[in-house]
Design a protein around this motif. Sequence first.
Motif, PDB file in Angstrom:
ATOM      1  N   PRO A 287      45.917  -2.257 139.458  1.00  0.00           N
ATOM      2  CA  PRO A 287      44.784  -1.718 138.696  1.00  0.00           C
ATOM      3  C   PRO A 287      45.145  -1.240 137.299  1.00  0.00           C
ATOM      4  CG  PRO A 287      45.518  -0.127 140.331  1.00  0.00           C
ATOM      5  CD  PRO A 287      46.284  -1.390 140.597  1.00  0.00           C
ATOM      6  N   SER A 288      46.441  -1.090 137.012  1.00  0.00           N
ATOM      7  CA  SER A 288      46.834  -0.596 135.685  1.00  0.00           C
ATOM      8  C   SER A 288      47.256  -1.723 134.754  1.00  0.00           C
ATOM      9  CB  SER A 288      47.996   0.397 135.818  1.00  0.00           C
ATOM     10  OG  SER A 288      49.187  -0.256 136.223  1.00  0.00           O
ATOM     11  N   VAL A 289      47.188  -2.980 135.212  1.00  0.00           N
ATOM     12  CA  VAL A 289      47.600  -4.125 134.399  1.00  0.00           C
ATOM     13  C   VAL A 289      46.372  -4.891 133.956  1.00  0.00           C
ATOM     14  CG1 VAL A 289      48.859  -6.313 134.392  1.00  0.00           C
ATOM     15  CG2 VAL A 289      49.831  -4.336 135.547  1.00  0.00           C
ATOM     16  N   GLY A 290      46.383  -5.326 132.704  1.00  0.00           N
ATOM     17  CA  GLY A 290      45.305  -6.174 132.230  1.00  0.00           C
ATOM     18  C   GLY A 290      44.642  -5.693 130.966  1.00  0.00           C
ATOM     19  N   GLY A 291      45.184  -4.647 130.361  1.00  0.00           N
ATOM     20  CA  GLY A 291      44.607  -4.184 129.113  1.00  0.00           C
ATOM     21  C   GLY A 291      43.529  -3.141 129.330  1.00  0.00           C
ATOM     22  N   LEU A 292      42.836  -2.785 128.234  1.00  0.00           N
ATOM     23  CA  LEU A 292      41.893  -1.682 128.256  1.00  0.00           C
ATOM     24  C   LEU A 292      40.441  -2.138 128.361  1.00  0.00           C
ATOM     25  CD1 LEU A 292      43.612   0.326 125.395  1.00  0.00           C
ATOM     26  CD2 LEU A 292      43.767   0.816 127.846  1.00  0.00           C
TER      27      LEU A 292
END
Length: 851
Positions: free
Chosen positions: A824-829
């Motif tokens: 859930p913390s990967v992939g940009g904003l």
Amino acid sequence: MVSVKAEELKDITTPDVSSMLQGKAAGVQVSASSGSPGATPDILIRGRASLGGRVTPLWVVDGVIQHGTPIVNPNDVESISVLKDASATALYGSRGANGVIIVNTKRGTIGKSEIKVSSKVAMNQFNSGQFNVMNSEELYNYHSQFGNTNPWYTPELLERDTDWINEGTQTGVVRDLNVSFTSGTEVLNLFLNAGYYNESGTLKGNEFDRYTFRMNLDYDMSERLKIMPKISFSFDDKDRIAEAPLYDLYLNLPWDVPYDANGIPVNAASASDWLGRDQRNYLYDQQWNYSSSNVYNTSANLDFQYKIMPHLTFNSVNNFTLYRSLSKSYTDPRSISGESSGGSINDNTANRLTRLSTQMLKYTNKFGEHSVTALGGYEFNDYTYESFGATGNGIIPGGEILDVASEPGSISGFKNDYALQSFFLSTEYGFSNRYFAKASIRRDGASNFGLNNQYGNFFSVGGGWLVHNENFFNSSIVNELKLRASYGSVGNRPSSLYPYQGTYRVNTQYVGVPGAVLNQFSNPDLGWEKSYETNVALDTRLFNTVDLTLEYYNKNTSDLLYFVSLPDVTAFSGYWENIGGVRNRGFEAVVSADIIKNNDFSWNVGFNIGVNKNEVTELFEADELPQGSKVWKIGKDADTWYMRKWLGVNPEDGKPLWEVVDSETGEKSETSNYAEATRQILDKKSSPDFIGGFNTSWSYKGLSLAANFDFSQGGYIYNSSRELFDSDGFYATFNQQRLADDWSRWQNPGDIATHPQAIEGGNNNSNKPSSRYLEDGSYLRMRNVTLSYNLSKNSLSKLGVYSVNIYMSGDNLFTLTDYSGVDPSVGGLGGSASLSYPVPKRYALGVNVSF
């Protein structure tokens, strides 16, 4: 301002300085862009304050403004400070509109010379989180649910069960070695550090090498003149990369076998029994095809300080940074991807030069109980970037330079630049170590804007009160109490470097004659984004044990920059305009406590949290402005989702259900026809409700144990990979995702299920974009745990060694989340996450030795 010391930053194993901040500063959201070796995360401070302008913070390393995220060896870092409120960032003007991250690198200690050697070895473990695809038996049963009618669908498929994930992943290895020398005298202070970082990725075929060097020298040439030259460089090398493609590892069917009886990779395009839709065995091309890249980055400073007279000093910072990138892509004529071109070579080179010059006069003095500091200066910064690429086709196997190509392919070239200049003045006043006030004003000029609005003026004012120094203050509970408040403005520039200009596309031709096509419509009145921020804070220390900071902010941004698209009939793609406003309000809290502290044993805990509420306050000639799957609407978060609303599965027939909203009456109904469903504003956003972290550390004599956690609550992620992997039969020749424990698939009338009936070819477009794939992105992660031991100095002194520290640590050992994707913390904003390279679990063993 939040300051994080070196000992609090170096718990994790990483080659970049930005990853070190995750969970350690309130209101700072760190989102990993990828788990690939050398990848750097995205950072957002106190929410999104712009819609079309820049949202990333400004990085400053030893007084030098950086073009982007700097390459700094974590072992060089003495401290990192995060400036968040307008009073702190206003001195950086337009550059500090989204916060400022200041990195201070190490210096020597006066009267001491020391050599430090640090060595670390770590193991990277592939970490797919809760995302798992089916094995042979599971996929066979899935196909049986929709009655696969293909002749190849037979029980013999169960005899094949290729584990593609295992084929393409590995246990990676990290090696991190640093040697530093520090020396300090009354006239000379020197810091030298050389570092080498090597990491093999958890996807096979990717290895990353980074070499770094830094020298900081402070030399008092006389009582008045002090010179401070600095030099640093880094060299990143990725040689002959043939990385396993992550999507292929998950999409390929377990019924497809990658090797023949002799262990040679199969050419899937010509294999009679290959079932996967794309007829692609990546291992076949990977025998020959590869890419390489190296990046050289050098930064040099000639800084000096001259004392003109008592209390008045001239400071000069002068820097240039040169970045050079070389990359190559080799496609072998024997490979499937090289068949059409006869093999090809693509070479690219890029050069970037940034220059910075900051000249300041600083006055400091004390008059009894009064103290005054005044700073005035001028700053100039410019940037040029140029790249060139060429492709040659028709090569012999193994030919790796363009000269061997039999015919030219495509060529490419790109160039851009910008320039900024600023005038600034800042003053600080203190009285009796109780009352403090400061103010600043800055005038920025940027080449992004036309002559009508090229310059902007920005200011800040602030004050503080040390209540505990008042005569009337007498408390055995509250040891320190400080109140502070500030108000100020900063500006922001658009993401485009030429937004105000009318432009043409000249990279076109007609029957061989070069031509020009209208592109961007001009807007000479385009102006600065302006943010006005109020900040109120309380700092206190209780029982000589607990440090507490509470902070509230309200940041209003107006004249938002945005690219307005125009209809094709106008011949223009669009133009830049100031279109509206957005507000960020929030609360932050930081607490740390020395629960136990004595000569032998200590126990410390810390916690931080940042709550932010974002709201669009104004839009140009509209109440709402759809942005693909997002919408900007007055009164809503700027990251509000806008798409068809998923209502689940019809229990009678297993078909998908979406919501229909009557545009005139607002009446709501259900439909199984995707085209009839209403695209609408959802009560869900991608930005989290709050973020933070907590830590604890214990030490007993030479033994210590420390753990750090970070968390994020709220915020919905669009898991776009599920369109492929959770497709209800639409992609029958792709592997599919295992259903989570609380998911179920409709099979019989009356079933209450989360997933529609699986039908070969898909079930009424059930896998098309909708809120079905919006998932709660909340998580709690153990960021790091470290156990270390300091050897006795008495025994070491006999060997001429000052100190030895041995430690072992683990990074990202577990994550608690309901998110069904990889991380859930990967992939940009942006809140939309495809299948991304996961951040690995990491186990490290290291030693630090000082002489």
